[in-house]
Design an enzyme around this catalytic site. Structure first.
Site, PDB file in Angstrom:
ATOM      1  N   SER A 145       0.900  -1.278   0.008  1.00 50.76           N
ATOM      2  CA  SER A 145      -0.230   0.048  -0.076  1.00 50.76           C
ATOM      3  C   SER A 145       0.819   1.261   0.035  1.00 50.76           C
ATOM      4  CB  SER A 145      -0.635  -0.082   1.246  1.00 50.76           C
ATOM      5  OG  SER A 145      -1.585   1.339   1.397  1.00 50.76           O
ATOM      6  N   TYR A 156      -1.318   0.015  10.482  1.00 54.27           N
ATOM      7  CA  TYR A 156      -1.707  -0.468   9.018  1.00 54.27           C
ATOM      8  C   TYR A 156      -0.226  -0.079   8.121  1.00 54.27           C
ATOM      9  CZ  TYR A 156      -3.635  -0.886   4.124  1.00 54.27           C
ATOM     10  OH  TYR A 156      -3.802  -1.083   2.751  1.00 54.27           O
TER      11      TYR A 156
HETATM   12  N1  LIG Z   1      -8.995  -0.756  -1.503  1.00 55.46           N
HETATM   13  C1  LIG Z   1      -7.869   0.221  -1.396  1.00 55.46           C
HETATM   14  O1  LIG Z   1      -8.173   1.550  -1.494  1.00 55.46           O
HETATM   15  C2  LIG Z   1      -6.496  -0.286  -1.136  1.00 55.46           C
HETATM   16  C3  LIG Z   1      -5.574   0.695  -0.932  1.00 55.46           C
HETATM   17  C4  LIG Z   1      -4.048   0.360  -0.921  1.00 55.46           C
HETATM   18  C5  LIG Z   1      -4.060  -0.839  -0.724  1.00 55.46           C
HETATM   19  N2  LIG Z   1      -4.721  -1.841  -0.714  1.00 55.46           N
HETATM   20  C6  LIG Z   1      -4.592  -3.275  -0.452  1.00 55.46           C
HETATM   21  O2  LIG Z   1      -5.052  -4.053  -1.494  1.00 55.46           O
HETATM   22  C7  LIG Z   1      -5.258  -5.245  -0.937  1.00 55.46           C
HETATM   23  C8  LIG Z   1      -7.006  -5.666  -1.157  1.00 55.46           C
HETATM   24  O3  LIG Z   1      -7.751  -4.374  -0.823  1.00 55.46           O
HETATM   25  P1  LIG Z   1      -9.061  -4.408  -0.838  1.00 55.46           P
HETATM   26  O4  LIG Z   1      -9.639  -3.273  -0.438  1.00 55.46           O
HETATM   27  O5  LIG Z   1      -9.688  -4.935  -2.590  1.00 55.46           O
HETATM   28  O6  LIG Z   1      -9.537  -5.559  -0.033  1.00 55.46           O
HETATM   29  P2  LIG Z   1     -10.978  -5.815   0.795  1.00 55.46           P
HETATM   30  O7  LIG Z   1     -11.016  -5.467   2.035  1.00 55.46           O
HETATM   31  O8  LIG Z   1     -12.053  -5.318  -0.061  1.00 55.46           O
HETATM   32  O9  LIG Z   1     -10.926  -7.490   0.607  1.00 55.46           O
HETATM   33  C9  LIG Z   1     -10.108  -8.416   1.479  1.00 55.46           C
HETATM   34  C10 LIG Z   1     -10.513  -9.787   1.290  1.00 55.46           C
HETATM   35  O10 LIG Z   1      -9.647 -10.323   2.341  1.00 55.46           O
HETATM   36  C11 LIG Z   1     -10.307 -11.380   2.922  1.00 55.46           C
HETATM   37  N3  LIG Z   1      -9.607 -11.501   4.194  1.00 55.46           N
HETATM   38  C12 LIG Z   1      -9.659 -10.734   5.230  1.00 55.46           C
HETATM   39  N4  LIG Z   1      -8.760 -10.995   6.279  1.00 55.46           N
HETATM   40  C13 LIG Z   1      -8.665 -12.505   5.854  1.00 55.46           C
HETATM   41  C14 LIG Z   1      -7.956 -13.582   6.527  1.00 55.46           C
HETATM   42  N5  LIG Z   1      -7.519 -13.605   7.560  1.00 55.46           N
HETATM   43  N6  LIG Z   1      -7.907 -14.872   5.818  1.00 55.46           N
HETATM   44  C15 LIG Z   1      -8.475 -15.036   4.519  1.00 55.46           C
HETATM   45  N7  LIG Z   1      -9.018 -13.966   3.959  1.00 55.46           N
HETATM   46  C16 LIG Z   1      -9.154 -12.810   4.595  1.00 55.46           C
HETATM   47  C17 LIG Z   1     -11.838 -10.631   3.335  1.00 55.46           C
HETATM   48  O11 LIG Z   1     -12.644 -11.716   3.424  1.00 55.46           O
HETATM   49  C18 LIG Z   1     -11.811 -10.020   1.795  1.00 55.46           C
HETATM   50  O12 LIG Z   1     -12.618 -10.763   0.876  1.00 55.46           O
HETATM   51  C19 LIG Z   1      -4.921  -5.340   0.620  1.00 55.46           C
HETATM   52  O13 LIG Z   1      -3.909  -5.778   1.034  1.00 55.46           O
HETATM   53  C20 LIG Z   1      -5.137  -3.789   0.901  1.00 55.46           C
HETATM   54  O14 LIG Z   1      -4.300  -3.447   2.051  1.00 55.46           O
HETATM   55  C21 LIG Z   1      -5.941  -1.503  -0.921  1.00 55.46           C
END
Ligand SMILES: NC(=O)c1ccc[n+]([C@@H]2O[C@H](COP(=O)([O-])OP(=O)(O)OC[C@H]3O[C@@H](n4cnc5c(N)ncnc54)[C@H](O)[C@@H]3O)[C@@H](O)[C@H]2O)c1
Length: 261
Positions: A145, A156
């Site tokens: 991130s 985080y």
């Molecule tokens: N969405 C954003 O704006 C953003 C920005 C920067 C980085 N990221 C990173 O991108 C990645 C995806 O983000 P997103 O927003 O699409 O995710 P999200 O939060 O929408 O979905 C995360 C998924 O991970 C699963 N999950 C969570 N904990 C778990 C566990 N212990 N075991 C198995 N599954 C688990 C959840 O059930 C969910 O389906 C993450 O690593 C996040 O940190 C996202």
């Protein structure tokens, strides 16, 4: 549609929604045998959606809690058994659970952020190595991130800094075994409402205010003054996972409109 993953077994974690599901579905559309891993029990339903884009696509869902080593190990063992090995692991699990000034975090909340956004990646990287070594090489893409520099989510930020560090060190250590380890570092990303919320307890009004402060900082830190789209995150992750990136390892690619984290 290119077929960059034809003949490859790809494991994607966090594949029930968001960036992870988009990456997994497109890897399947590009010919990969894809295992969708998530804690959410509807992950098999998402894996089955791949058939719509690519009739005959080979996908499977697997439910595991990747905050436990046992869960990570079971997920990799399932994938290897189902499709005969593993070539690529894409670690999507993570995401800030709460937004608050650091002084307002309770100790248990700090631990929860590290468990959510560092430990699953650390565990799956360890659990997949025997499978990649057995294959004579492979690729790991960690989703980090730009929040390594940002407000209202210091635990985080620390977890994702850990992801960057493990990416670089693992890449150095395992290059002699033909294993590439890379990361993408997304910025704020627009997506449909989450089926699984980041914070199951829901946000208080105060937390919503802190969240809005973080959103404003993330938007202002980009050169474009906007969030990215899901497609703008999925494409670079799959580029890094593909053989097109064969000379890239140990790198963290900022995908955040100029905000390098
Ligand atoms: N969405 C954003 O704006 C953003 C920005 C920067 C980085 N990221 C990173 O991108 C990645 C995806 O983000 P997103 O927003 O699409 O995710 P999200 O939060 O929408 O979905 C995360 C998924 O991970 C699963 N999950 C969570 N904990 C778990 C566990 N212990 N075991 C198995 N599954 C688990 C959840 O059930 C969910 O389906 C993450 O690593 C996040 O940190 C996202």
């Amino acid at each position: 549609m290119q077929q960059r993953f034809a003949g490859k077994v790809v494991v994607v974690t966090g594949a029930a929604q968001g960036i992870g599901s988009g990456v997994a579905l497109r890897a399947a559309a590009e010919g990969g045998k894809v295992v969708f891993v998530d804690r959410a029990d509807f992950v098999a339903e998402v894996a089955a959606q791949a058939q719509v884009a690519q009739p005959g696509a080979q996908t499977a869902g697997f439910v595991a809690d990747l905050e436990t080593y046992e869960g990570a190990h079971a997920a990799m063992a399932f994938a290897a058994q189902r499709f005969g090995g593993i070539d690529i692991l894409i670690n999507g699990v993570g995401g800030a659970i709460r937004m608050r000034p650091f002084a307002e975090f309770e100790p248990a909340q700090i631990d929860a952020e590290i468990r959510r956004s560092l430990m699953p990646t650390l565990y799956t990287c360890h659990a997949v190595l025997p499978h990649l070594l057995a294959r004579g090489g492979g690729t790991i893409v960690n989703v980090s991130s730009n929040a390594t520099r940002g407000i209202r989510r210091v635990p985080y930020s620390a977890a994702k800094g850990g992801v960057n560090a493990l990416t670089q060190s693992l890449a150095m250590e395992y290059a002699p075994h033909n294993i590439r380890v890379v990361a993408s570092a997304p910025g704020g990303t627009s997506a449909p409402p989450r089926r699984v919320p980041r914070n199951a307890a829901g946000d208080t009004e105060q937390e919503k205010t802190w969240m809005n402060e973080a959103v404003q900082q993330v938007t202002e830190s980009t050169f474009f003054k906007r969030y990215g789209t899901l497609d703008e995150q999925i494409a670079p992750i799959l580029f890094l996972a593909s053989d097109e990136a064969s000379y890239i390892t140990g790198a963290v690619l900022a995908v955040a409109g100029g905000d390098n984290g």
